[in-house]
Design a protein around this motif. Structure first.
Motif, PDB file in Angstrom:
ATOM      1  N   GLY A   1       0.814  -1.211   0.000  1.00 27.56           N
ATOM      2  CA  GLY A   1       0.000   0.000   0.000  1.00 27.56           C
ATOM      3  C   GLY A   1       0.848   1.261   0.000  1.00 27.56           C
ATOM      4  N   ALA A   2       1.921   1.246   0.806  1.00 30.43           N
ATOM      5  CA  ALA A   2       2.794   2.424   0.889  1.00 30.43           C
ATOM      6  C   ALA A   2       3.508   2.656  -0.447  1.00 30.43           C
ATOM      7  N   LEU A   3       3.949   1.568  -1.094  1.00 34.95           N
ATOM      8  CA  LEU A   3       4.587   1.707  -2.411  1.00 34.95           C
ATOM      9  C   LEU A   3       3.588   2.231  -3.438  1.00 34.95           C
ATOM     10  N   PHE A   4       2.375   1.696  -3.381  1.00 43.51           N
ATOM     11  CA  PHE A   4       1.320   2.107  -4.317  1.00 43.51           C
ATOM     12  C   PHE A   4       1.004   3.596  -4.138  1.00 43.51           C
TER      13      PHE A   4
ATOM     14  N   ALA B   1       4.690   0.814 -14.697  1.00 40.98           N
ATOM     15  CA  ALA B   1       4.059  -0.099 -13.739  1.00 40.98           C
ATOM     16  C   ALA B   1       3.987  -1.524 -14.282  1.00 40.98           C
ATOM     17  N   ILE B   2       3.828  -1.640 -15.592  1.00 40.72           N
ATOM     18  CA  ILE B   2       3.651  -2.960 -16.199  1.00 40.72           C
ATOM     19  C   ILE B   2       4.949  -3.777 -16.155  1.00 40.72           C
TER      20      ILE B   2
ATOM     21  N   LEU C   1       7.222   2.202  -9.189  1.00 41.41           N
ATOM     22  CA  LEU C   1       6.831   1.952  -7.792  1.00 41.41           C
ATOM     23  C   LEU C   1       5.449   1.296  -7.710  1.00 41.41           C
ATOM     24  N   ILE C   2       4.536   1.750  -8.566  1.00 38.66           N
ATOM     25  CA  ILE C   2       3.186   1.164  -8.592  1.00 38.66           C
ATOM     26  C   ILE C   2       3.280  -0.310  -8.990  1.00 38.66           C
ATOM     27  N   GLY C   3       4.104  -0.589 -10.005  1.00 33.45           N
ATOM     28  CA  GLY C   3       4.290  -1.977 -10.431  1.00 33.45           C
ATOM     29  C   GLY C   3       4.949  -2.817  -9.349  1.00 33.45           C
TER      30      GLY C   3
ATOM     31  N   GLY D   1      -5.913  -2.561 -15.560  1.00 32.19           N
ATOM     32  CA  GLY D   1      -4.829  -1.891 -16.287  1.00 32.19           C
ATOM     33  C   GLY D   1      -3.481  -2.499 -15.968  1.00 32.19           C
ATOM     34  N   VAL D   2      -2.952  -2.218 -14.784  1.00 36.08           N
ATOM     35  CA  VAL D   2      -1.585  -2.638 -14.447  1.00 36.08           C
ATOM     36  C   VAL D   2      -1.475  -4.163 -14.310  1.00 36.08           C
ATOM     37  N   CYS D   3      -2.323  -4.760 -13.474  1.00 35.71           N
ATOM     38  CA  CYS D   3      -2.187  -6.197 -13.201  1.00 35.71           C
ATOM     39  C   CYS D   3      -2.687  -7.051 -14.361  1.00 35.71           C
ATOM     40  N   GLY D   4      -3.736  -6.597 -15.058  1.00 40.01           N
ATOM     41  CA  GLY D   4      -4.295  -7.387 -16.158  1.00 40.01           C
ATOM     42  C   GLY D   4      -3.426  -7.363 -17.401  1.00 40.01           C
ATOM     43  N   ILE D   5      -3.061  -6.164 -17.836  1.00 39.55           N
ATOM     44  CA  ILE D   5      -2.268  -6.042 -19.060  1.00 39.55           C
ATOM     45  C   ILE D   5      -0.931  -6.766 -18.917  1.00 39.55           C
TER      46      ILE D   5
END
Lengths: 144, 141
Positions: A10-13, A49-50, B14-16, B105-109
């Motif tokens: 959560g913190a990273l997100f 992110a991907i 970071l989100i990834g 988006g992020v997890c699916g793709i």
């Protein structure tokens, strides 16, 4: 262990959403607004992110189970349905209108003021209504 | 212009990474709408503490970073009607579609999920058309 992992994730997100500028509705609406002052930032965020996520999916094939136990998610369902399309269109409309989606609405709560609170409250209400709307959608006669 | 896309890329990584930690650590797909929605409709009751702690992290991290990076400004509209309509649409839509920008988006793709890719195409198209209609034709937003 589970909770520690959830907190770290959560913190990273939250950090990623904030640093990338995705808590700024101008950047989101700017990306969607192809005919205005187009802002490419969101494409870099998505692309960035991907990459780690794709590596993680590959690692789920090597690792037997998650660190905290249990199992990895099942393979994605192959078929499309009305829920997916209708829901995504409704979500996209709301996303365009305000420039906010669920993640950033939480990440920006501490500095988003009244607009942020109003959006979040409406979103939570919408999520509360969703099971009802879903049931109605399933009952509707197919178009063909 | 340049620092913005670099910050976008760093934030995206970071989100990834967050999604990777959630998947490899807890075996879950990091979808914000699913994590929040499960708390609202009760479907996520069994792991509600995972969800609440995750959301606490999402909420608190930007506060810790404030002053070092970025601008704590959402530039959101102050038109209450627009905010309410948008919130309702996002809430209902993401739960019916079972995912949002993070889940589909992020997890699916990233796992080449057909549903995730199609969902992303549709919400981006809908968002783009919404901008055309409400910004350029009606001038509301």
């Amino acid at each position: 262990m589970r909770l520690l992992i959830a907190l770290l994730s959560g913190a990273l997100f939250g950090s990623g959403l904030y640093i990338s500028g995705m808590t700024d509705t101008n950047k989101v609406q700017g990306w969607l607004d192809v005919f205005g002052q187009w802002d490419p930032t969101l494409a870099f965020v998505m692309g960035g992110a991907i990459i780690p996520m794709a590596i993680a999916w590959q690692l789920t094939r090597v690792a037997k189970r998650p660190v905290s136990g249990g199992s990895f998610p099942p393979a994605p369902m192959p078929e499309l349905d009305r829920r997916l399309i209708v829901g995504s269109v409704l979500f996209g409309m709301g996303w365009g209108l305000a420039g906010l989606c669920p993640g950033p609405s939480v990440a920006s709560l501490s500095f988003g003021g009244v607009p942020g609170l109003v959006f979040l409250a409406a979103m939570l209400a919408g999520m509360g209504f969703a099971p009802m709307v879903k049931a109605r959608l399933d009952r509707a006669v197919p178009a063909e | 212009m340049q620092p913005e896309w670099i910050m976008g890329l760093i934030g995206g990584l970071l989100i990834g990474l967050a999604g990777a930690v959630f998947l490899l650590g807890n075996g879950r797909i990091m979808g914000a709408s699913g994590i929040i929605g499960g708390l609202v409709d009760g479907s996520g009751h069994s792991d509600k503490w995972d969800r609440l702690i995750f959301l606490a992290g999402v909420f608190a991290a930007p506060m810790a970073l404030m002053g070092f990076v970025g601008t704590p400004e959402t530039n959101a509209t102050d038109n209450i009607a627009v905010l309410i309509a948008a919130g309702l649409l996002v809430g209902v839509g993401t739960r019916i579609a079972n995912g949002c920008t993070s889940g589909h988006g992020v997890c699916g793709i990233s796992r080449l999920s057909f549903r995730g890719i199609i969902a992303t195409v549709f919400y981006i198209l809908a968002g783009g058309l919404t901008m055309v209609f409400f910004r350029h034709l009606l001038g509301v937003i």
